[in-house]
Design a protein around this motif. Structure first.
Motif, PDB file in Angstrom:
ATOM      1  N   ARG A  82      38.827  64.935  41.944  1.00 18.54           N
ATOM      2  CA  ARG A  82      37.937  63.862  42.404  1.00 18.54           C
ATOM      3  C   ARG A  82      38.258  62.555  41.678  1.00 18.54           C
ATOM      4  NH1 ARG A  82      32.747  65.687  41.056  1.00 18.54           N
ATOM      5  NH2 ARG A  82      33.045  67.275  42.639  1.00 18.54           N
ATOM      6  N   ALA A  83      38.479  62.641  40.381  1.00 22.03           N
ATOM      7  CA  ALA A  83      38.796  61.438  39.607  1.00 22.03           C
ATOM      8  C   ALA A  83      40.136  60.845  40.043  1.00 22.03           C
ATOM      9  CB  ALA A  83      38.811  61.767  38.116  1.00 22.03           C
ATOM     10  N   LYS A  84      41.148  61.700  40.220  1.00 19.95           N
ATOM     11  CA  LYS A  84      42.455  61.197  40.658  1.00 19.95           C
ATOM     12  C   LYS A  84      42.370  60.518  42.018  1.00 19.95           C
ATOM     13  CE  LYS A  84      46.474  62.942  40.238  1.00 19.95           C
ATOM     14  NZ  LYS A  84      47.661  63.788  40.272  1.00 19.95           N
ATOM     15  N   ASP A  85      41.558  61.078  42.911  1.00 26.34           N
ATOM     16  CA  ASP A  85      41.403  60.496  44.244  1.00 26.34           C
ATOM     17  C   ASP A  85      40.791  59.099  44.207  1.00 26.34           C
ATOM     18  OD1 ASP A  85      42.495  62.729  45.437  1.00 26.34           O
ATOM     19  OD2 ASP A  85      40.571  63.576  46.069  1.00 26.34           O
ATOM     20  N   ASN A  86      39.993  58.817  43.188  1.00 28.58           N
ATOM     21  CA  ASN A  86      39.301  57.539  43.114  1.00 28.58           C
ATOM     22  C   ASN A  86      39.951  56.528  42.168  1.00 28.58           C
ATOM     23  OD1 ASN A  86      37.228  57.991  44.994  1.00 28.58           O
ATOM     24  ND2 ASN A  86      36.109  59.222  43.501  1.00 28.58           N
ATOM     25  N   LEU A  87      41.078  56.882  41.571  1.00 30.00           N
ATOM     26  CA  LEU A  87      41.714  55.976  40.605  1.00 30.00           C
ATOM     27  C   LEU A  87      42.084  54.626  41.206  1.00 30.00           C
ATOM     28  CD1 LEU A  87      44.063  58.150  38.387  1.00 30.00           C
ATOM     29  CD2 LEU A  87      42.022  56.889  37.692  1.00 30.00           C
ATOM     30  N   GLN A  96      37.175  52.404  37.753  1.00 32.51           N
ATOM     31  CA  GLN A  96      37.017  52.481  36.300  1.00 32.51           C
ATOM     32  C   GLN A  96      36.281  53.755  35.895  1.00 32.51           C
ATOM     33  OE1 GLN A  96      35.153  48.715  35.422  1.00 32.51           O
ATOM     34  NE2 GLN A  96      37.133  47.714  35.073  1.00 32.51           N
ATOM     35  N   GLU A  97      35.269  54.128  36.653  1.00 32.53           N
ATOM     36  CA  GLU A  97      34.549  55.375  36.380  1.00 32.53           C
ATOM     37  C   GLU A  97      35.478  56.572  36.570  1.00 32.53           C
ATOM     38  OE1 GLU A  97      32.137  58.256  35.226  1.00 32.53           O
ATOM     39  OE2 GLU A  97      31.814  56.113  34.897  1.00 32.53           O
ATOM     40  N   ALA A  98      36.332  56.511  37.578  1.00 30.92           N
ATOM     41  CA  ALA A  98      37.298  57.588  37.810  1.00 30.92           C
ATOM     42  C   ALA A  98      38.255  57.714  36.628  1.00 30.92           C
ATOM     43  CB  ALA A  98      38.067  57.339  39.101  1.00 30.92           C
ATOM     44  N   LEU A  99      38.689  56.595  36.084  1.00 31.48           N
ATOM     45  CA  LEU A  99      39.574  56.617  34.919  1.00 31.48           C
ATOM     46  C   LEU A  99      38.871  57.235  33.711  1.00 31.48           C
ATOM     47  CD1 LEU A  99      42.312  55.900  33.729  1.00 31.48           C
ATOM     48  CD2 LEU A  99      41.410  53.613  33.241  1.00 31.48           C
ATOM     49  N   ALA A 104      38.029  62.048  30.364  1.00 28.67           N
ATOM     50  CA  ALA A 104      37.104  63.059  29.846  1.00 28.67           C
ATOM     51  C   ALA A 104      37.584  64.472  30.170  1.00 28.67           C
ATOM     52  CB  ALA A 104      35.703  62.831  30.407  1.00 28.67           C
ATOM     53  N   VAL A 105      38.094  64.668  31.379  1.00 28.62           N
ATOM     54  CA  VAL A 105      38.602  65.988  31.775  1.00 28.62           C
ATOM     55  C   VAL A 105      39.810  66.358  30.912  1.00 28.62           C
ATOM     56  CG1 VAL A 105      39.750  67.280  33.627  1.00 28.62           C
ATOM     57  CG2 VAL A 105      37.711  65.913  34.134  1.00 28.62           C
ATOM     58  N   LEU A 106      40.735  65.432  30.740  1.00 29.72           N
ATOM     59  CA  LEU A 106      41.919  65.695  29.922  1.00 29.72           C
ATOM     60  C   LEU A 106      41.523  65.992  28.476  1.00 29.72           C
ATOM     61  CD1 LEU A 106      44.287  62.955  31.357  1.00 29.72           C
ATOM     62  CD2 LEU A 106      44.442  65.426  31.751  1.00 29.72           C
ATOM     63  N   ASP A 107      40.565  65.238  27.949  1.00 24.67           N
ATOM     64  CA  ASP A 107      40.094  65.480  26.581  1.00 24.67           C
ATOM     65  C   ASP A 107      39.439  66.855  26.453  1.00 24.67           C
ATOM     66  OD1 ASP A 107      40.987  62.986  25.782  1.00 24.67           O
ATOM     67  OD2 ASP A 107      38.983  62.064  25.747  1.00 24.67           O
TER      68      ASP A 107
END
Length: 115
Positions: A82-87, A96-99, A104-107
């Motif tokens: 979902r985050a990658k789709d909104n980058l 910015q929220e997606a980034l 956060a997911v990677l961390d």
């Protein structure tokens, strides 16, 4: 593969951080990336020889352990996708929220594999 307290929300157990264990795990959770894994492994080992350092191999192990951690956990995988789709969303605030979410997911994945 290591044992985890709760396998109810994991597709497979967390693998050991060895090339063979990581390859086996990737074959289970994301087999389409096996060629990518092999190419990046070959590159890491070539750099290790060239640089006379194990750091490229250690980085390779951590990167793939992290990616497998995300792929083996549907909660992280969904958030990551979902985050990658909104980058590159046209709404800057959403991008910015997606980034932030991607970070956060990677961390979270990195923290989990270092436990």
């Amino acid at each position: 593969m290591s044992t985890q307290a709760d396998h109810g929300h994991e597709l497979i157990p967390r693998p050991q951080q060895t090339p063979d264990a990581l390859r086996t795990a990737l074959a289970s959770v994301d087999p389409a990336r096996l060629d990518e894994m092999q190419a990046s492994k070959d590159d890491a080992f070539a750099k290790a020889v060239e640089w006379q350092s194990l750091s490229p191999v250690q980085s390779w192990v951590l990167a793939w352990a992290r990616d497998i951690e995300i792929a083996r956990r549907p909660d992280l995988s969904t958030r990551y996708a979902r985050a990658k789709d909104n980058l590159e969303h046209e709404d800057t605030a959403l991008a910015q929220e997606a980034l932030r979410e991607l970070s956060a997911v990677l961390d979270e994945a990195m923290k989990a594999i270092r436990e």
